[in-house]
Write an enzyme that holds these catalytic residues in place. Structure first.
Site, short mmCIF file in Angstrom:
data_model
loop_
_atom_site.label_atom_id
_atom_site.label_comp_id
_atom_site.label_asym_id
_atom_site.label_seq_id
_atom_site.Cartn_x
_atom_site.Cartn_y
_atom_site.Cartn_z
N GLU A 40 0.85 -1.18 0.00
CA GLU A 40 0.00 0.00 0.00
C GLU A 40 0.89 1.24 0.00
O GLU A 40 1.76 1.39 0.86
CB GLU A 40 -0.91 -0.01 1.23
CG GLU A 40 -2.06 0.93 1.10
CD GLU A 40 -3.05 0.80 2.25
OE1 GLU A 40 -3.78 1.77 2.48
OE2 GLU A 40 -3.06 -0.26 2.92
N ASP A 69 9.88 4.33 -7.29
CA ASP A 69 8.66 5.12 -7.29
C ASP A 69 8.97 6.32 -8.15
O ASP A 69 9.99 6.98 -7.98
CB ASP A 69 8.21 5.53 -5.89
CG ASP A 69 6.73 5.89 -5.90
OD1 ASP A 69 5.93 5.08 -6.40
OD2 ASP A 69 6.37 6.99 -5.45
N HIS A 182 15.18 9.98 -16.20
CA HIS A 182 15.14 10.02 -14.73
C HIS A 182 15.51 8.66 -14.15
O HIS A 182 16.29 8.57 -13.21
CB HIS A 182 13.77 10.47 -14.25
CG HIS A 182 12.62 9.66 -14.80
ND1 HIS A 182 12.44 9.42 -16.15
CD2 HIS A 182 11.61 9.01 -14.19
CE1 HIS A 182 11.36 8.67 -16.33
NE2 HIS A 182 10.84 8.41 -15.15
#
Length: 197
Positions: A40, A69, A182
Site C-alpha cells: 500500500e 517510485d 530520470h
C-alpha cells in the site's frame, strides 16, 4: 548471480531495469513472479513510497529488494500528478486514460508554461530490516506536448517532449532513453553506490 526482487508489477519498469541490471550480476525477478502482492503506497513522497514497496517485497521474499517510485510533476499543476501519476485518471487508470486526462487538464495552458519533470527514486534494501537503504533520485526535464508522438516507452512518454533531443520520450530508442532519463540517472547512482559499498 544475486537474485533481487523488483518491487513492481509494472512490466515497463521490469523490462527497463532488468536489462540494465543484468550486466552487474543482479538477477532481477518481478515481485509478481514471486507471488508478492503490491504494498500500500501510503507515503506522501516518491522516497516514502519506494521504501514502503522495497521493505514489503524484501519482507515477503527474504531477498534483497529494489523499488522504484516515479512520476511526472507538471509545473502548471503545482507538481501534479506527482505520486499519483499511475492512477491519475482514477482507480481503473490506464496509461492511455492518464495521458488523455493530463492533455485535457492542460488544454488551456500556453505552450511556454507546459514545463514538466519526470522523477524517479530507486531504493535498494539489502534485507527487510535494512536501516540504511540506498536511496537514489533522478529527474528529467521536459515539456508536455499537445498531441502524443512515438510508440516506444510507456506511461506519459508520448507527450513528454525532450528539448535536448528534439523528440518525445516515446520517440527515443531504449538506449537513448536510458542514457538520459530520470530512471537511467537514478540507476546510474544506484550502480555506483552498489559498486562502492
Amino acid at each position: 548471480m544475486q537474485k533481487v526482487v523488483l518491487a513492481t508489477g509494472n512490466a515497463g519498469k521490469v523490462r527497463e531495469l532488468a536489462s540494465l541490471l543484468s550486466d552487474f550480476g543482479l538477477d532481477i525477478v518481478a515481485q509478481t513472479d514471486l507471488g508478492v502482492d503490491s504494498a500500500e503506497e501510503t507515503g506522501l513522497t516518491f522516497i516514502e513510497n519506494a521504501i514502503l514497496k522495497a521493505r514489503h517485497a524484501a519482507k515477503v521474499t527474504g531477498l534483497p529488494a529494489i523499488a522504484d517510485d516515479s512520476g511526472l510533476a507538471v509545473d502548471a499543476l503545482g507538481g501534479a500528478p506527482g505520486i499519483y501519476s499511475a492512477r491519475y485518471s482514477g482507480e481503473d487508470a490506464t496509461d492511455q486514460k492518464n495521458l488523455q486526462k493530463l492533455l485535457e487538464t492542460l488544454k488551456d495552458v500556453p505552450d511556454d508554461q507546459r514545463q514538466a519533470r519526470f522523477h524517479c527514486v530507486l531504493v535498494y534494501l539489502r534485507h527487510a530490516e535494512d536501516p540504511t537503504p540506498l536511496v537514489c533520485h533522478g529527474s528529467w526535464p521536459g515539456v508536455i506536448t499537445r498531441e502524443p508522438a512515438g510508440t516506444g516507452g510507456f506511461g506519459y512518454d508520448p507527450i513528454f517532449f525532450v528539448p535536448s533531443e528534439g523528440k518525445t520520450a516515446a520517440e527515443l530508442t531504449r538506449e537513448e532513453k536510458s542514457a538520459i532519463s530520470h530512471r537511467g540517472q537514478a540507476l546510474k547512482l544506484l550502480l555506483d553506490a552498489l559498486r562502492n559499498g
